[in-house]
Scaffold this motif. Sequence first.
Motif, PDB file in Angstrom:
ATOM      1  N   GLU A 241       0.869  -1.099   0.251  1.00 59.64           N
ATOM      2  CA  GLU A 241       0.179   0.161   0.157  1.00 59.64           C
ATOM      3  C   GLU A 241       0.943   1.481  -0.059  1.00 59.64           C
ATOM      4  OE1 GLU A 241      -2.655  -0.021   3.311  1.00 59.64           O
ATOM      5  OE2 GLU A 241      -3.677  -1.707   2.632  1.00 59.64           O
ATOM      6  N   SER A 242       0.463   2.295  -0.611  1.00 55.11           N
ATOM      7  CA  SER A 242       1.219   3.400  -0.687  1.00 55.11           C
ATOM      8  C   SER A 242       0.138   4.469  -0.622  1.00 55.11           C
ATOM      9  CB  SER A 242       1.967   3.733  -2.087  1.00 55.11           C
ATOM     10  OG  SER A 242       2.908   2.735  -2.387  1.00 55.11           O
ATOM     11  N   VAL A 243       0.755   5.594   0.079  1.00 56.83           N
ATOM     12  CA  VAL A 243       0.002   6.939   0.353  1.00 56.83           C
ATOM     13  C   VAL A 243       0.676   7.870  -0.336  1.00 56.83           C
ATOM     14  CG1 VAL A 243      -1.213   8.425   2.035  1.00 56.83           C
ATOM     15  CG2 VAL A 243      -1.324   5.862   2.250  1.00 56.83           C
ATOM     16  N   LEU A 244       0.237   8.808  -1.049  1.00 60.24           N
ATOM     17  CA  LEU A 244       0.943   9.872  -1.763  1.00 60.24           C
ATOM     18  C   LEU A 244       0.341  11.023  -1.245  1.00 60.24           C
ATOM     19  CD1 LEU A 244       1.212   7.291  -3.731  1.00 60.24           C
ATOM     20  CD2 LEU A 244       1.734   9.062  -5.406  1.00 60.24           C
ATOM     21  N   LEU A 245       0.937  12.089  -1.000  1.00 58.56           N
ATOM     22  CA  LEU A 245       0.506  13.465  -0.740  1.00 58.56           C
ATOM     23  C   LEU A 245       1.012  14.637  -1.749  1.00 58.56           C
ATOM     24  CD1 LEU A 245      -0.856  15.359   1.222  1.00 58.56           C
ATOM     25  CD2 LEU A 245       0.984  15.766   2.531  1.00 58.56           C
ATOM     26  N   ASN A 246      -0.158  14.839  -2.314  1.00 61.35           N
ATOM     27  CA  ASN A 246       0.203  15.919  -3.564  1.00 61.35           C
ATOM     28  C   ASN A 246       1.373  15.312  -4.668  1.00 61.35           C
ATOM     29  OD1 ASN A 246      -1.396  18.098  -2.650  1.00 61.35           O
ATOM     30  ND2 ASN A 246       0.078  18.793  -1.153  1.00 61.35           N
ATOM     31  N   GLY A 247       1.182  13.924  -4.824  1.00 56.16           N
ATOM     32  CA  GLY A 247       1.991  13.233  -5.856  1.00 56.16           C
ATOM     33  C   GLY A 247       3.239  12.769  -5.124  1.00 56.16           C
ATOM     34  N   LYS A 248       3.678  12.840  -3.999  1.00 54.83           N
ATOM     35  CA  LYS A 248       4.767  12.353  -3.328  1.00 54.83           C
ATOM     36  C   LYS A 248       4.519  11.291  -2.289  1.00 54.83           C
ATOM     37  CE  LYS A 248       7.473  16.702  -3.773  1.00 54.83           C
ATOM     38  NZ  LYS A 248       7.878  17.771  -3.051  1.00 54.83           N
ATOM     39  N   ILE A 249       5.351  10.180  -2.459  1.00 51.96           N
ATOM     40  CA  ILE A 249       5.127   9.104  -1.488  1.00 51.96           C
ATOM     41  C   ILE A 249       5.293   9.587  -0.118  1.00 51.96           C
ATOM     42  CG2 ILE A 249       5.868   6.701  -0.865  1.00 51.96           C
ATOM     43  CD1 ILE A 249       6.089   6.168  -3.957  1.00 51.96           C
TER      44      ILE A 249
END
Length: 114
Positions: free
Chosen positions: A23-31
């Motif tokens: 699972e990956s979470v990105l904030l404004n396109g950054k992991i």
Amino acid sequence: MKYAEFNIDSNEIEFWNSTFGIESVLLNGKIISKKFSFSGIKHEIKLHARDLILESKYKQFDKKEIKLELKENGVLVKELLVKVDKSQRFFWMLIGVATGIALFKLLNFFYWST
């Protein structure tokens, strides 16, 4: 594969999940978080002065959905239910069958060699 997107204060939080359970979470396109999960896990998100938690919950043999809960200070901000990709379910089913066959052969080998 991208499963969900949350928009908080003009910031974009994305939830991605691979076939292998990463699972990956990105904030404004950054992991900002990347973890292995079989049935769900919590991801911590720092958004300016806000502390958020994105929690995924997945029951393998239930409705084939991932429940995503975005919380701030333990209070639910947003909840989404997303369907699991069929290729991901098929992949894990194949792993289960292959593991079962391998265990059967291994135990059968040890039983007949004694």
